[in-house]
Each structure stands twice: as C-alpha cells, then as structure tokens.
Enzyme design. Structure first.
Site, PDB file in Angstrom:
ATOM      1  N   ARG A 181       4.721   2.561  26.200  1.00  0.00           N
ATOM      2  CA  ARG A 181       4.179   2.795  25.014  1.00  0.00           C
ATOM      3  C   ARG A 181       4.233   4.566  24.483  1.00  0.00           C
ATOM      4  O   ARG A 181       4.532   4.917  23.487  1.00  0.00           O
ATOM      5  CB  ARG A 181       2.593   2.778  25.036  1.00  0.00           C
ATOM      6  CG  ARG A 181       2.106   1.715  24.119  1.00  0.00           C
ATOM      7  CD  ARG A 181       0.715   1.257  24.475  1.00  0.00           C
ATOM      8  NE  ARG A 181       0.530  -0.220  24.127  1.00  0.00           N
ATOM      9  CZ  ARG A 181       0.445  -0.792  23.000  1.00  0.00           C
ATOM     10  NH1 ARG A 181       0.451   0.019  21.935  1.00  0.00           N
ATOM     11  NH2 ARG A 181       0.024  -1.948  22.967  1.00  0.00           N
TER      12      ARG A 181
ATOM     13  N   LEU B  48      -1.902   2.482  18.773  1.00  0.00           N
ATOM     14  CA  LEU B  48      -1.567   3.974  19.075  1.00  0.00           C
ATOM     15  C   LEU B  48      -2.472   4.273  20.178  1.00  0.00           C
ATOM     16  O   LEU B  48      -3.792   3.991  20.051  1.00  0.00           O
ATOM     17  CB  LEU B  48      -1.779   4.874  17.974  1.00  0.00           C
ATOM     18  CG  LEU B  48      -0.705   4.510  16.548  1.00  0.00           C
ATOM     19  CD1 LEU B  48      -1.088   5.167  15.448  1.00  0.00           C
ATOM     20  CD2 LEU B  48       0.729   4.588  16.967  1.00  0.00           C
TER      21      LEU B  48
ATOM     22  N   MET C 206       1.477  -2.442  12.439  1.00  0.00           N
ATOM     23  CA  MET C 206       0.758  -3.369  13.391  1.00  0.00           C
ATOM     24  C   MET C 206       1.229  -2.839  14.857  1.00  0.00           C
ATOM     25  O   MET C 206       1.490  -3.998  15.582  1.00  0.00           O
ATOM     26  CB  MET C 206       1.468  -4.650  13.103  1.00  0.00           C
ATOM     27  CG  MET C 206       1.325  -5.291  11.737  1.00  0.00           C
ATOM     28  SD  MET C 206      -0.581  -5.525  11.379  1.00  0.00           S
ATOM     29  CE  MET C 206      -0.996  -6.837  12.094  1.00  0.00           C
ATOM     30  N   ARG C 207       1.113  -1.621  15.235  1.00  0.00           N
ATOM     31  CA  ARG C 207       1.044  -1.228  16.497  1.00  0.00           C
ATOM     32  C   ARG C 207      -0.324  -0.427  16.854  1.00  0.00           C
ATOM     33  O   ARG C 207      -0.731   0.436  16.008  1.00  0.00           O
ATOM     34  CB  ARG C 207       2.195  -0.554  16.784  1.00  0.00           C
ATOM     35  CG  ARG C 207       3.664  -0.868  16.600  1.00  0.00           C
ATOM     36  CD  ARG C 207       4.027  -1.831  17.347  1.00  0.00           C
ATOM     37  NE  ARG C 207       3.755  -1.645  19.049  1.00  0.00           N
ATOM     38  CZ  ARG C 207       3.987  -2.739  19.872  1.00  0.00           C
ATOM     39  NH1 ARG C 207       3.808  -3.991  19.591  1.00  0.00           N
ATOM     40  NH2 ARG C 207       3.889  -2.215  21.011  1.00  0.00           N
TER      41      ARG C 207
ATOM     42  N   GLU D  99     -10.195   3.823  19.205  1.00  0.00           N
ATOM     43  CA  GLU D  99     -10.771   2.317  19.061  1.00  0.00           C
ATOM     44  C   GLU D  99     -10.345   1.569  17.877  1.00  0.00           C
ATOM     45  O   GLU D  99     -10.644   2.457  16.698  1.00  0.00           O
ATOM     46  CB  GLU D  99     -12.395   2.325  18.849  1.00  0.00           C
ATOM     47  CG  GLU D  99     -13.113   1.282  19.490  1.00  0.00           C
ATOM     48  CD  GLU D  99     -14.613   1.250  19.166  1.00  0.00           C
ATOM     49  OE1 GLU D  99     -15.156   0.215  18.849  1.00  0.00           O
ATOM     50  OE2 GLU D  99     -15.206   2.300  19.441  1.00  0.00           O
TER      51      GLU D  99
ATOM     52  N   GLU E 288      -7.313  -2.248  -2.418  1.00  0.00           N
ATOM     53  CA  GLU E 288      -6.701  -1.453  -1.450  1.00  0.00           C
ATOM     54  C   GLU E 288      -5.704  -0.456  -2.297  1.00  0.00           C
ATOM     55  O   GLU E 288      -5.851   0.660  -1.850  1.00  0.00           O
ATOM     56  CB  GLU E 288      -5.748  -2.202  -0.418  1.00  0.00           C
ATOM     57  CG  GLU E 288      -6.581  -3.261   0.273  1.00  0.00           C
ATOM     58  CD  GLU E 288      -5.735  -3.801   1.351  1.00  0.00           C
ATOM     59  OE1 GLU E 288      -4.787  -3.213   1.854  1.00  0.00           O
ATOM     60  OE2 GLU E 288      -6.129  -5.126   1.785  1.00  0.00           O
TER      61      GLU E 288
ATOM     62  N   ASN F 202      -6.193   5.217   8.121  1.00  0.00           N
ATOM     63  CA  ASN F 202      -5.571   3.682   7.973  1.00  0.00           C
ATOM     64  C   ASN F 202      -6.353   3.152   7.173  1.00  0.00           C
ATOM     65  O   ASN F 202      -7.562   3.438   6.403  1.00  0.00           O
ATOM     66  CB  ASN F 202      -5.956   2.980   9.282  1.00  0.00           C
ATOM     67  CG  ASN F 202      -5.689   1.487   9.544  1.00  0.00           C
ATOM     68  OD1 ASN F 202      -4.620   1.181   9.173  1.00  0.00           O
ATOM     69  ND2 ASN F 202      -6.513   0.609   9.868  1.00  0.00           N
TER      70      ASN F 202
ATOM     71  N   ASN G 142       0.833  -1.248  -0.011  1.00  0.00           N
ATOM     72  CA  ASN G 142       0.089  -0.054   0.132  1.00  0.00           C
ATOM     73  C   ASN G 142       0.738   1.493   0.047  1.00  0.00           C
ATOM     74  O   ASN G 142       0.564   2.152  -0.765  1.00  0.00           O
ATOM     75  CB  ASN G 142      -0.992   0.047   1.192  1.00  0.00           C
ATOM     76  CG  ASN G 142      -2.254  -0.892   0.902  1.00  0.00           C
ATOM     77  OD1 ASN G 142      -3.193  -0.389   0.400  1.00  0.00           O
ATOM     78  ND2 ASN G 142      -2.203  -1.943   1.703  1.00  0.00           N
TER      79      ASN G 142
ATOM     80  N   HIS H  98      -7.898  -0.697   6.213  1.00  0.00           N
ATOM     81  CA  HIS H  98      -8.374  -2.126   6.768  1.00  0.00           C
ATOM     82  C   HIS H  98      -8.845  -2.979   5.693  1.00  0.00           C
ATOM     83  O   HIS H  98      -9.717  -2.467   4.943  1.00  0.00           O
ATOM     84  CB  HIS H  98      -9.239  -1.780   7.856  1.00  0.00           C
ATOM     85  CG  HIS H  98      -9.690  -3.217   8.398  1.00  0.00           C
ATOM     86  ND1 HIS H  98      -8.829  -3.806   9.362  1.00  0.00           N
ATOM     87  CD2 HIS H  98     -10.921  -3.939   8.406  1.00  0.00           C
ATOM     88  CE1 HIS H  98      -9.667  -4.767   9.703  1.00  0.00           C
ATOM     89  NE2 HIS H  98     -10.720  -5.018   9.338  1.00  0.00           N
TER      90      HIS H  98
HETATM   91  C1  GRF Z   1      -3.138  -4.809   4.020  1.00  0.00           C
HETATM   92  O1  GRF Z   1      -3.924  -5.617   3.764  1.00  0.00           O
HETATM   93  C2  GRF Z   1      -3.709  -3.574   4.872  1.00  0.00           C
HETATM   94  O2  GRF Z   1      -5.089  -3.622   4.471  1.00  0.00           O
HETATM   95  C3  GRF Z   1      -3.537  -4.135   6.171  1.00  0.00           C
HETATM   96  O3  GRF Z   1      -2.259  -4.798   6.128  1.00  0.00           O
HETATM   97  C4  GRF Z   1      -1.831  -5.209   5.000  1.00  0.00           C
HETATM   98  C5  GRF Z   1      -0.502  -4.431   4.636  1.00  0.00           C
HETATM   99  O4  GRF Z   1      -0.018  -4.980   3.572  1.00  0.00           O
HETATM  100  N1  GRF Z   1      -3.846  -3.154   7.237  1.00  0.00           N
HETATM  101  P1  GRF Z   1       1.089  -4.125   2.755  1.00  0.00           P
HETATM  102  O5  GRF Z   1       2.207  -4.000   3.700  1.00  0.00           O
HETATM  103  O6  GRF Z   1       0.427  -2.769   2.302  1.00  0.00           O
HETATM  104  O7  GRF Z   1       1.499  -4.774   1.489  1.00  0.00           O
END
Ligand code: GRF
Length: 217
Positions: free
Chosen positions: A68, A96, A93-94, A146, A177, A110, A16, A112
């Site tokens: 944190r 906040l 992957m943290r 949240e 995405e 973000n 992404n 998702h």
């Molecule tokens: C993606 O699927 C995104 O939606 C999720 O984590 C993944 C990250 O993939 N939050 P990348 O590192 O952007 O390839």
C-alpha cells in the site's frame, strides 16, 4: 486569487468527475481540474477527461500487490508533479492509509451516495430500500482515516418512492451528487469551510429550507 489545482481520483465511469470538470469550465469557478487519476486503466472516466483536454494518469494498484505504501508513494509523487492542492475522490475504490490522508488533511474530499452517517460502505441504495428509508441522498465530506467518516461539507436529499428499484434510486441520488460535489469543492477552494470540533462551519452560505416531511400529509 488563483484557482486551486485539483486532482480527481476515479476508478470507474467518472460522472461526478465530469460534473466537476463542467463546473470548472467557468473561469470564475475557484478550482481547476488539473489532473484525473485512476487506479484502473479501464476506467471510462479517463476517456471523458482526455476528451475535455485534462491531463490523466493511471497508477494500477495491482502492480503494487499488498504494498500500500508503494502505491501511495507513486500517487503522492504524481500529485506533486502536477502541483495539486486539493484531492477529490469520486468513485475511487481504494482505501487510503492514515498517513496519506493525514498529509492531505482538510484538502481531500469524498462523495458518498447516502446521507451520512447512515449507510456507510457499499450497496447504499439497496440498503436504504431494505431499511424502508423515506429519504435518502448523498454527502460530500472531508476524508479521514476511518471510511465514510469525516466532517460533512454538503448533503442533498431525495425522496424514496414506493416503486423504487435500486437503479432508479441510484439515478435520483446521482443527480444530487452532481450538484453538491461542485458546490462543496467551490466552498473548500474559496477557503470558506473550517472544521471546528470535528464539524464543518461554512461562512456566508444561506441555509436552505430542507424541512420537508415524508409523508407530507
Ligand atoms: C458515486 O455514486 C459516488 O457517490 C460513489 O461512487 C459512485 C461513482 O460514480 N462514491 P461516478 O464514477 O462518479 O459516476
């Protein structure tokens, strides 16, 4: 109008992030990717960003243990050093804290891999398959304290096929995405997204017809 300075926060491969970098190569795009920041030194996306000539930084959360606030202070200092105006989480992957998120309210996005509010959290594709969903997709939203909540800026849907594996479905969603994140960032950077009663209102965007029925018979 000057282009908004954006930091992309990653933890992994950064596809992404790469899509945002690609979109921002166009000088008419209203944002530039000024920094790619990872909480892991081994994130593959760092190499992709460096190859594209973008400044990178690593702040390893493990160095801070359970502190944190310390991690986020380092994060904030780095964002300020690079004069960042908008933060895009892209596979970061943290979690906040509310304090950090509050400071960036309306300026932190973000992505998702599900059609929120369905399937918050992890393993979204597996859970969509298990639930027998016919339509699945991805969402770009403003970040609030949240997890996987917050006003929805953009969504894209894909069909779920009967023979889908988790990997096949993930790959189909990922192509969506890569389209919606640059689009959502553009709208935010242009100042066309405002939040009213917790919902995003977007100026001057034609609403596409997404009214397909599945099955279509
Ligand atoms: C993606 O699927 C995104 O939606 C999720 O984590 C993944 C990250 O993939 N939050 P990348 O590192 O952007 O390839």
């Amino acid at each position: 109008m000057s282009r908004k300075r954006v930091a992309v926060l990653i933890s992994g491969r950064g596809s992404n992030m790469a899509a945002l970098i690609e979109a921002a190569k166009d000088n008419s795009y209203p944002a530039e990717i000024a920094l790619v920041l990872s909480n892991r030194a081994d994130a593959g996306g760092l190499l992709v960003a460096q190859a594209a000539g973008i400044a990178t930084a690593t702040i390893e959360h493990t160095q801070f243990g359970t502190d944190r606030a310390g991690f986020e202070q380092a994060l904030q200092a780095t964002l300020e050093k690079h004069r960042i105006e908008i933060v895009c989480l892209a596979g970061f992957m943290r979690l906040l804290t509310g304090e950090f998120v509050g400071r960036w309210q309306g300026r932190i996005l973000n992505i998702h891999p599900a059609l929120l509010p369905a399937f918050k959290g992890l393993d979204t594709h597996k859970r969509a398959l298990e639930a027998g969903a016919k339509v699945h997709g991805a969402t770009v939203h403003f970040v609030v304290p949240e997890m996987d909540s917050g006003p929805i800026i953009a969504q894209g849907a894909v069909n779920v096929m009967r023979e889908d594996t988790e990997e096949a479905l993930a790959a189909r969603v990922l192509t969506v995405e890569h389209r919606i994140y640059p689009m959502a960032l553009k709208l935010v950077a242009e100042g066309r997204v405002r939040v009213e009663s917790g919902h995003c209102v977007i100026d001057g965007v034609p609403v596409p017809d997404a009214s397909s029925l599945v099955p279509s018979a």
